[in-house]
Design a protein around this motif. Structure first.
Motif, PDB file in Angstrom:
ATOM      1  N   LEU A  49       0.853  -1.185   0.000  1.00 58.96           N
ATOM      2  CA  LEU A  49       0.000   0.000   0.000  1.00 58.96           C
ATOM      3  C   LEU A  49       0.899   1.249   0.000  1.00 58.96           C
ATOM      4  CD1 LEU A  49      -3.070   0.242  -0.013  1.00 58.96           C
ATOM      5  CD2 LEU A  49      -2.989   0.582   2.438  1.00 58.96           C
ATOM      6  N   PRO A  50       0.740   2.143  -0.985  1.00 59.54           N
ATOM      7  CA  PRO A  50       1.630   3.309  -1.092  1.00 59.54           C
ATOM      8  C   PRO A  50       1.234   4.419  -0.117  1.00 59.54           C
ATOM      9  CG  PRO A  50       0.056   3.358  -2.876  1.00 59.54           C
ATOM     10  CD  PRO A  50      -0.194   2.075  -2.105  1.00 59.54           C
ATOM     11  N   ILE A  51       1.534   4.211   1.169  1.00 61.91           N
ATOM     12  CA  ILE A  51       1.160   5.165   2.212  1.00 61.91           C
ATOM     13  C   ILE A  51       2.234   6.243   2.306  1.00 61.91           C
ATOM     14  CG2 ILE A  51       0.658   5.477   4.655  1.00 61.91           C
ATOM     15  CD1 ILE A  51      -0.256   2.526   4.682  1.00 61.91           C
ATOM     16  N   MET A  52       1.794   7.479   2.121  1.00 58.98           N
ATOM     17  CA  MET A  52       2.695   8.627   2.138  1.00 58.98           C
ATOM     18  C   MET A  52       2.652   9.310   3.497  1.00 58.98           C
ATOM     19  SD  MET A  52       3.689   8.785  -1.089  1.00 58.98           S
ATOM     20  CE  MET A  52       3.762   7.024  -0.827  1.00 58.98           C
ATOM     21  N   SER A  53       3.732  10.018   3.810  1.00 57.25           N
ATOM     22  CA  SER A  53       3.799  10.884   4.983  1.00 57.25           C
ATOM     23  C   SER A  53       4.870  11.916   4.699  1.00 57.25           C
ATOM     24  CB  SER A  53       4.131  10.082   6.241  1.00 57.25           C
ATOM     25  OG  SER A  53       5.396   9.472   6.115  1.00 57.25           O
ATOM     26  N   SER A  54       4.828  13.001   5.444  1.00 53.34           N
ATOM     27  CA  SER A  54       5.793  14.072   5.228  1.00 53.34           C
ATOM     28  C   SER A  54       5.907  14.887   6.504  1.00 53.34           C
ATOM     29  CB  SER A  54       5.313  14.974   4.084  1.00 53.34           C
ATOM     30  OG  SER A  54       6.053  16.179   4.046  1.00 53.34           O
ATOM     31  N   LEU A  62      -2.709   8.083   0.815  1.00 53.10           N
ATOM     32  CA  LEU A  62      -2.239   7.207  -0.255  1.00 53.10           C
ATOM     33  C   LEU A  62      -1.713   8.042  -1.408  1.00 53.10           C
ATOM     34  CD1 LEU A  62      -5.011   4.468  -0.342  1.00 53.10           C
ATOM     35  CD2 LEU A  62      -2.809   4.427   0.840  1.00 53.10           C
ATOM     36  N   ALA A  63      -0.644   7.575  -2.034  1.00 55.25           N
ATOM     37  CA  ALA A  63      -0.090   8.271  -3.200  1.00 55.25           C
ATOM     38  C   ALA A  63      -1.164   8.394  -4.270  1.00 55.25           C
ATOM     39  CB  ALA A  63       1.120   7.511  -3.748  1.00 55.25           C
ATOM     40  N   SER A  64      -1.192   9.550  -4.900  1.00 54.05           N
ATOM     41  CA  SER A  64      -2.203   9.772  -5.933  1.00 54.05           C
ATOM     42  C   SER A  64      -1.752   9.248  -7.290  1.00 54.05           C
ATOM     43  CB  SER A  64      -2.538  11.260  -6.038  1.00 54.05           C
ATOM     44  OG  SER A  64      -1.363  12.013  -6.306  1.00 54.05           O
ATOM     45  N   ASP A  65      -0.426   9.086  -7.470  1.00 58.05           N
ATOM     46  CA  ASP A  65       0.093   8.580  -8.741  1.00 58.05           C
ATOM     47  C   ASP A  65       1.544   8.114  -8.565  1.00 58.05           C
ATOM     48  OD1 ASP A  65       1.704  10.935  -8.740  1.00 58.05           O
ATOM     49  OD2 ASP A  65       0.205  12.011  -9.920  1.00 58.05           O
ATOM     50  N   GLU A  66       2.109   7.568  -9.630  1.00 52.45           N
ATOM     51  CA  GLU A  66       3.493   7.043  -9.582  1.00 52.45           C
ATOM     52  C   GLU A  66       4.506   8.146  -9.301  1.00 52.45           C
ATOM     53  OE1 GLU A  66       5.056   4.035  -9.745  1.00 52.45           O
ATOM     54  OE2 GLU A  66       3.097   3.089  -9.658  1.00 52.45           O
ATOM     55  N   GLU A  67       4.259   9.340  -9.804  1.00 50.53           N
ATOM     56  CA  GLU A  67       5.193  10.447  -9.586  1.00 50.53           C
ATOM     57  C   GLU A  67       5.309  10.794  -8.100  1.00 50.53           C
ATOM     58  OE1 GLU A  67       5.819  15.103 -10.887  1.00 50.53           O
ATOM     59  OE2 GLU A  67       4.500  13.830 -12.094  1.00 50.53           O
ATOM     60  N   LEU A  71       8.693  10.325  -5.807  1.00 49.63           N
ATOM     61  CA  LEU A  71       9.260  11.411  -5.017  1.00 49.63           C
ATOM     62  C   LEU A  71       9.397  11.003  -3.553  1.00 49.63           C
ATOM     63  CD1 LEU A  71      10.252  14.305  -4.654  1.00 49.63           C
ATOM     64  CD2 LEU A  71       7.862  15.003  -4.451  1.00 49.63           C
ATOM     65  N   HIS A  72       8.383  10.336  -3.031  1.00 51.45           N
ATOM     66  CA  HIS A  72       8.428   9.863  -1.642  1.00 51.45           C
ATOM     67  C   HIS A  72       9.587   8.890  -1.448  1.00 51.45           C
ATOM     68  CE1 HIS A  72       6.843   8.843   2.317  1.00 51.45           C
ATOM     69  NE2 HIS A  72       7.037   7.584   2.009  1.00 51.45           N
ATOM     70  N   LYS A  73       9.761   7.976  -2.385  1.00 52.91           N
ATOM     71  CA  LYS A  73      10.851   7.000  -2.288  1.00 52.91           C
ATOM     72  C   LYS A  73      12.214   7.694  -2.287  1.00 52.91           C
ATOM     73  CE  LYS A  73       8.553   2.994  -4.350  1.00 52.91           C
ATOM     74  NZ  LYS A  73       8.570   2.076  -5.499  1.00 52.91           N
ATOM     75  N   VAL A  74      12.370   8.730  -3.094  1.00 48.58           N
ATOM     76  CA  VAL A  74      13.632   9.482  -3.141  1.00 48.58           C
ATOM     77  C   VAL A  74      13.880  10.158  -1.795  1.00 48.58           C
ATOM     78  CG1 VAL A  74      14.770  11.509  -4.176  1.00 48.58           C
ATOM     79  CG2 VAL A  74      13.642   9.818  -5.643  1.00 48.58           C
ATOM     80  N   LEU A  75      12.857  10.781  -1.228  1.00 48.58           N
ATOM     81  CA  LEU A  75      13.010  11.453   0.058  1.00 48.58           C
ATOM     82  C   LEU A  75      13.363  10.463   1.167  1.00 48.58           C
ATOM     83  CD1 LEU A  75      10.049  13.981  -0.171  1.00 48.58           C
ATOM     84  CD2 LEU A  75      12.494  14.470  -0.433  1.00 48.58           C
ATOM     85  N   VAL A  76      12.732   9.293   1.148  1.00 56.91           N
ATOM     86  CA  VAL A  76      13.036   8.259   2.144  1.00 56.91           C
ATOM     87  C   VAL A  76      14.477   7.778   1.976  1.00 56.91           C
ATOM     88  CG1 VAL A  76      12.505   5.898   2.889  1.00 56.91           C
ATOM     89  CG2 VAL A  76      10.648   7.533   2.507  1.00 56.91           C
ATOM     90  N   ALA A  77      14.910   7.583   0.740  1.00 58.28           N
ATOM     91  CA  ALA A  77      16.285   7.145   0.485  1.00 58.28           C
ATOM     92  C   ALA A  77      17.284   8.189   0.979  1.00 58.28           C
ATOM     93  CB  ALA A  77      16.485   6.870  -1.003  1.00 58.28           C
ATOM     94  N   GLN A  78      16.997   9.472   0.745  1.00 61.35           N
ATOM     95  CA  GLN A  78      17.886  10.532   1.229  1.00 61.35           C
ATOM     96  C   GLN A  78      17.970  10.531   2.751  1.00 61.35           C
ATOM     97  OE1 GLN A  78      16.071  13.917  -0.676  1.00 61.35           O
ATOM     98  NE2 GLN A  78      17.389  13.770  -2.465  1.00 61.35           N
ATOM     99  N   LYS A  79      16.843  10.306   3.390  1.00 61.05           N
ATOM    100  CA  LYS A  79      16.818  10.243   4.859  1.00 61.05           C
ATOM    101  C   LYS A  79      17.648   9.060   5.355  1.00 61.05           C
ATOM    102  CE  LYS A  79      13.629  10.046   8.742  1.00 61.05           C
ATOM    103  NZ  LYS A  79      12.246   9.944   9.179  1.00 61.05           N
ATOM    104  N   CYS A  80      17.531   7.933   4.675  1.00 61.95           N
ATOM    105  CA  CYS A  80      18.315   6.741   5.057  1.00 61.95           C
ATOM    106  C   CYS A  80      19.810   6.996   4.906  1.00 61.95           C
ATOM    107  CB  CYS A  80      17.902   5.540   4.209  1.00 61.95           C
ATOM    108  SG  CYS A  80      16.275   4.888   4.604  1.00 61.95           S
TER     109      CYS A  80
END
Length: 108
Positions: A49-54, A62-67, A71-80
């Motif tokens: 489930l593509p659950i977003m948070s910020s 929930l993510a509204s689309d792939e974009e 973007l969420h995945k990139v932000l999570v990766a940067q945080k990691c």
């Protein structure tokens, strides 16, 4: 048949168009702690489930689309990466050195 906390959270997120606060989801799910709800969210994400948070938006949605998901995945990766850099910088052998620097008024 009673629904599980995961089913309740998933149903609420699928139903909503706007973010739902963690407190509200905790109430809906019947979770007794913030930690329990975070684990439910983690399990739902692992289930796909593509659950977003910020940090800039209160709640989950929930993510509204792939974009948005990308973007969420990139932000999570940067945080990691930032967390790994911090973990790599921490070293037990520096404790005494830093303690001595502080005692002598040296900047860290």
């Amino acid at each position: 048949m009673a629904r599980t906390p995961k089913e309740k959270v998933a149903a609420e997120l699928l139903r909503r168009k706007s973010p739902v606060t963690r407190g509200r989801l905790q109430e809906i799910a019947g979770c007794t702690s913030d930690r329990e709800l975070r684990l439910v969210i983690e399990d739902l994400r692992k289930a796909g489930l593509p659950i977003m948070s910020s940090p800039r938006v209160a709640g989950y949605w929930l993510a509204s689309d792939e974009e948005e998901l990308t973007l969420h995945k990139v932000l999570v990766a940067q945080k990691c990466i930032a967390e790994m850099e911090t973990n790599n910088a921490m070293a037990m052998f520096r404790i005494e050195e830093i303690r001595e620097d502080l005692k002598n008024g040296k900047p860290i």
